[in-house]
Design a protein around this motif. Structure first.
Motif, short mmCIF file in Angstrom:
data_model
loop_
_atom_site.label_atom_id
_atom_site.label_comp_id
_atom_site.label_asym_id
_atom_site.label_seq_id
_atom_site.Cartn_x
_atom_site.Cartn_y
_atom_site.Cartn_z
N GLN A 1 -4.13 9.97 2.47
CA GLN A 1 -3.37 9.35 3.56
C GLN A 1 -2.04 10.08 3.73
OE1 GLN A 1 -3.15 5.51 1.80
NE2 GLN A 1 -4.81 4.72 3.03
N LEU B 29 -0.22 0.82 11.38
CA LEU B 29 -0.52 -0.13 10.31
C LEU B 29 -0.21 0.50 8.95
CD1 LEU B 29 -1.67 -2.81 9.26
CD2 LEU B 29 -3.95 -1.76 9.37
N ARG B 30 -0.58 1.75 8.77
CA ARG B 30 -0.29 2.43 7.49
C ARG B 30 1.20 2.60 7.27
NH1 ARG B 30 -5.10 6.89 7.30
NH2 ARG B 30 -6.74 5.41 6.78
N THR C 118 -3.99 2.32 13.93
CA THR C 118 -4.34 2.72 12.56
C THR C 118 -3.15 3.34 11.85
OG1 THR C 118 -6.63 3.11 13.21
CG2 THR C 118 -5.88 4.18 11.18
N ARG C 119 -2.49 4.29 12.51
CA ARG C 119 -1.37 4.99 11.87
C ARG C 119 -0.17 4.06 11.70
NH1 ARG C 119 -3.22 8.65 8.97
NH2 ARG C 119 -1.08 9.33 8.72
N GLN D 137 2.39 -0.89 6.30
CA GLN D 137 1.97 -1.26 4.95
C GLN D 137 2.73 -0.49 3.87
OE1 GLN D 137 -2.27 -0.63 5.37
NE2 GLN D 137 -2.64 -2.82 5.69
N SER D 138 3.13 0.71 4.19
CA SER D 138 3.87 1.53 3.22
C SER D 138 5.35 1.16 3.18
CB SER D 138 3.72 3.01 3.53
OG SER D 138 4.40 3.33 4.73
N MET E 70 0.85 -1.18 0.00
CA MET E 70 0.00 0.00 0.00
C MET E 70 0.89 1.23 0.00
SD MET E 70 -2.63 1.12 2.96
CE MET E 70 -3.86 2.30 2.60
N SER E 71 0.65 2.13 -0.90
CA SER E 71 1.42 3.37 -0.93
C SER E 71 0.57 4.51 -0.40
CB SER E 71 1.89 3.65 -2.36
OG SER E 71 0.77 3.83 -3.19
N TRP E 72 1.23 5.57 -0.03
CA TRP E 72 0.52 6.74 0.51
C TRP E 72 -0.24 7.42 -0.61
CZ3 TRP E 72 0.09 7.62 5.55
CH2 TRP E 72 0.98 6.98 6.39
N THR E 73 -1.46 7.81 -0.35
CA THR E 73 -2.25 8.57 -1.31
C THR E 73 -2.45 9.97 -0.75
OG1 THR E 73 -4.38 8.01 -0.30
CG2 THR E 73 -3.52 6.47 -1.96
N ASP F 255 3.45 10.95 12.47
CA ASP F 255 3.93 9.78 11.74
C ASP F 255 5.43 9.89 11.47
OD1 ASP F 255 1.35 8.70 11.59
OD2 ASP F 255 0.95 9.66 9.65
#
Length: 108
Positions: free
Chosen positions: A7, A47-48, A44-45, A51-52, A1-4, A13
């Motif tokens: 996001q 995990l992102r 939540t943060r 994933q990135s 998953m990349s940052w959009t 972060d």
């Protein structure tokens, strides 16, 4: 998953890799206590970030938090620490360049 665009990487972060650079490894609850207002927000943060590819993690079931669930332990890839150091240096250098530019009155 990349940052959009939805996001965005927040100030908070950006502190996670810095803290991991200093502490080497931190659990979800430790990062929550240092940075986030709630465990859910931290999960939540983080995990992102995981994933990135900005941080790594592994499950450590021996560390039980409230509710009897295991914790994730977060750490950096060796390369991430190098990138973080380079990024920090570049941003500091840019601050100096901007200060000179503003002091000279140039706005291009």
């Amino acid at each position: 998953m990349s940052w959009t665009k939805k996001q965005k990487l927040t100030e908070r972060d950006m502190q996670v890799p810095e803290l991991l650079g200093d502490y080497r490894m931190l659990t979800t609850s430790q990062l929550q206590r240092l940075l986030y207002p709630s465990l859910q927000k931290a999960q939540t943060r983080l995990l992102r970030l995981f994933q990135s590819g900005l941080v790594r993690r592994f499950a450590y079931p021996v560390l039980l938090r409230e509710g009897g669930k295991g914790e994730y332990v977060y750490h950096l890839k060796k390369r991430s620490n190098t990138v973080l150091t380079a990024l920090r240096h570049l941003l500091q250098l840019n601050d100096v360049r901007i200060a000179f530019k503003l002091a000279c009155g140039k706005s291009d």
